[in-house]
Design a protein around this motif. Structure first.
Motif, mmCIF file in Angstrom:
data_model
loop_
_atom_site.group_PDB
_atom_site.id
_atom_site.type_symbol
_atom_site.label_atom_id
_atom_site.label_comp_id
_atom_site.label_asym_id
_atom_site.label_seq_id
_atom_site.Cartn_x
_atom_site.Cartn_y
_atom_site.Cartn_z
ATOM 1 N N GLY A 153 0.934 -1.258 -0.097
ATOM 2 C CA GLY A 153 0.042 -0.221 0.126
ATOM 3 C C GLY A 153 1.034 1.269 -0.084
ATOM 4 O O GLY A 153 2.172 1.353 0.540
ATOM 5 N N ALA A 154 0.512 2.444 -0.615
ATOM 6 C CA ALA A 154 0.955 3.604 -0.679
ATOM 7 C C ALA A 154 1.511 3.970 0.692
ATOM 8 O O ALA A 154 0.656 3.963 1.534
ATOM 9 N N GLY A 155 2.644 4.577 0.928
ATOM 10 C CA GLY A 155 2.830 5.008 2.377
ATOM 11 C C GLY A 155 3.384 4.110 3.181
ATOM 12 O O GLY A 155 3.424 4.346 4.458
ATOM 13 N N ILE B 139 0.375 -3.886 3.956
ATOM 14 C CA ILE B 139 -0.186 -2.379 3.824
ATOM 15 C C ILE B 139 0.324 -2.160 5.482
ATOM 16 O O ILE B 139 -0.073 -2.851 6.258
ATOM 17 N N ALA B 140 0.970 -0.924 5.493
ATOM 18 C CA ALA B 140 1.568 -0.881 6.937
ATOM 19 C C ALA B 140 1.683 0.753 7.129
ATOM 20 O O ALA B 140 2.549 1.214 6.850
ATOM 21 N N ARG B 141 0.359 1.135 7.648
ATOM 22 C CA ARG B 141 0.495 2.540 7.717
ATOM 23 C C ARG B 141 -1.019 2.919 8.661
ATOM 24 O O ARG B 141 -1.833 2.033 8.619
ATOM 25 N N PRO B 142 -0.843 3.809 9.657
ATOM 26 C CA PRO B 142 -2.116 4.155 10.225
ATOM 27 C C PRO B 142 -3.256 4.362 9.385
ATOM 28 O O PRO B 142 -3.166 4.956 8.375
ATOM 29 N N ARG B 143 -4.214 3.928 10.171
ATOM 30 C CA ARG B 143 -5.638 4.224 9.271
ATOM 31 C C ARG B 143 -5.878 5.873 9.306
ATOM 32 O O ARG B 143 -5.745 6.366 10.284
ATOM 33 N N GLN B 144 -6.700 6.342 8.341
ATOM 34 C CA GLN B 144 -6.927 7.540 8.266
ATOM 35 C C GLN B 144 -8.140 7.892 9.296
ATOM 36 O O GLN B 144 -8.888 7.163 9.319
#
Ligand code: UD1
Ligand code: CA
Length: 462
Positions: free
Chosen positions: A427-429, A443-448
């Motif tokens: 996933g982006a970012g 995918i490894a980023r905080p949820r928005q």
């Protein structure tokens, strides 16, 4: 090489001090188009068919390590002049008939000229043959004195004022420094050359005059290309010589089918190989062991150092150092391929991309803004803009593996050691710290989080 003198040695004199270079490096080791100055004379000697090449150096032995295999090294015990230098080579000349003397600081001499002078020497059955040239500005050179019949008499040196008379200073025919001697009796001849002159040196041209005096056949042969005899005494001379040498290298490649858009704007070392129908665009620099295949385009403004590029590839405004690029690949604009970078066939390292110790498999693409270090990127993979390998943890470097056909989203950090499986996605970012199985999405980023009304809260309060 002339049949009549088929056992010909070449002696290259290179034991002078070369103080005007103002360098700890021996003068003849300064590079001309990437190879030491002395190597140019050696190549010319060997291309002319010399069966033996002797380089005369000073007692510090600095040259020896830089001589190609098979080239002999003689030591002149003290720099007492060019006659002393040739005397140092005599023991290495046994078994040869003639010796061609070249100066190590006159690198543009070519095989054709050596051959022509040798042929004249053989045809005349001469004891010595001196190659001369008529120059508009002969200052500093030894001048050729001939008698009324036009026969060679002697050379007068002009570096110091006292050796030549005012009349002799008007002579424009000079000693190029290329002289052929019969080897038989050479040691004794040189021993008879004294140093009673302005520089207190034993001048080699005096040995030619001694032979003429004795009634032996001595001939002076005029050569016509002034570029052949430019001596290098300082770095301004070095630049002049380099410019001519560079033009020769470009001409050679162009004759071999390479298009060079602006030959005066490029630097191509003598050691570089370029295939047919490749185009070198403005401002490109090809150094060292660089090899470029056929039908590729290099430049504008690309720098290749010890790099390897295959056929039909494009390298645009980029720098490659000890890097390899396959066939039909695209590099740049503004890519930096560091040692161990290996761009496969049809692969792409695009704009603002740096690769180090990393392979891109066939057709893999890293199009924009990436640093990929210590990585293996599989065939057909595509790394999104600004994908970066975090290959260094502050102590050690770790490897990243991206499987075939995997795709990373923009701004993916691959925290090594880590492996992205075949056909996997990120996933982006994402900051990817764990392996991603084949075909999976990592995918490894905080949820928005959207905070309703936050942006307009002041207006709502009023
Ligand atoms: C020499 C010739 C001159 C000629 C000119 C052409 C002599 C005395 N003069 O002058 O007639 O017009 O070349 O370029 O030969 N070297 C040694 N040991 C020494 C001195 C010199 O090996 O003791 C080497 C130098 O490293 C150099 C070459 O001989 O490679 C020529 O010596 P250099 O002092 O440069 O002679 P020129 O003054 O140029
Ligand atoms: Ca000189």
């Amino acid at each position: 090489m002339s049949e009549a003198v088929d056992r010909v040695a070449v002696a290259i004199l290179a034991a002078g001090r070369g103080t005007r270079m103002r360098s700890p490096l021996a003068k003849v080791l300064h590079p001309v188009c990437g190879v030491p100055m002395v190597a140019w004379s050696i190549s010319a000697a060997q291309a002319a068919g010399a069966t033996r090449t002797v380089v005369v150096g000073s007692p510090d032995g600095a040259l020896e390590a830089h001589l190609p295999e098979g080239v002999l090294h003689a030591v002149q015990p003290e720099p007492d002049g060019t006659a002393g230098a040739l005397a140092a080579a005599v023991e290495h000349l046994r078994g040869t008939d003639a010796v061609v003397v070249l100066a190590g600081d006159v690198p543009l001499i070519d095989a054709e000229t050596i051959d022509r002078v040798l042929k004249a020497h053989a045809a005349a059955g001469a004891a010595a043959t001196i190659a001369t040239m008529v120059l508009d500005d002969p200052s500093g050179y030894g001048r050729i004195v001939r008698d009324e019949a036009g026969d060679f008499v002697k050379v007068v040196e002009t570096k110091q004022p006292e050796d030549a008379t005012a009349d002799q200073l008007l002579l424009r025919e000079v000693n190029t420094g290329v002289v052929v001697f019969r080897v038989d009796g050479l040691g004794d001849l040189l021993a008879g050359v004294g140093a009673a002159n302005a520089q207190g040196e034993r001048y080699l041209p005096d040995a030619v005059a001694l032979l003429a005096d004795r009634g032996e056949t001595v001939i002076a042969v005029e050569v016509h290309d002034p570029a052949l005899t430019i001596g290098v005494n300082d770095r301004a001379d070095l630049a002049r010589v380099q410019q001519i040498a560079q033009r020769r290298i470009c001409d050679m490649h162009m004759r071999n089918g390479v298009t060079i858009e602006a030959p005066d704007s490029v630097a191509i070392d003598a050691s570089v190989e370029i295939g047919e129908d490749t185009t070198i665009l403005l401002g490109s620099v090809l150094r060292g062991t660089t090899v470029v295949g056929a039908g590729s385009t290099i430049g504008p403004h690309s720098v290749l150092e010890d790099a390897e590029v295959g056929d039909g590839s494009e390298i645009t405004m980029s720098r490659l150092v000890l890097a390899k690029v396959g066939d039909g690949a695209t590099v740049g604009p503004f890519a930096y391929l560091r040692p161990g970078a290996d761009v496969g066939n049809g692969a792409k390292a695009g704009t603002f991309v740096e690769l180090k110790n990393a392979t891109l498999g066939e057709g893999a693409k890293v199009p924009h803004l990436s640093y990929i270090g210590d990585a293996d990127v599989g065939a057909g993979a595509n790394l999104g803009a600004s994908t970066i390998t975090a290959n260094y943890d502050g102590r050690n470097k770790h490897r990243t593996v991206v499987g075939a056909r995997a795709k990373t989203g923009v701004h993916t950090s691959l925290v090594a050691p880590v492996e992205v499986g075949e056909d996997a996605l990120t996933g982006a970012g994402s900051a990817i710290t764990d392996d991603i199985p084949d075909g999976a999405l990592g995918i490894a980023r905080p949820r928005q989080t959207n905070v309703e009304g936050f942006a307009t809260r002041d207006r709502d309060d009023a």
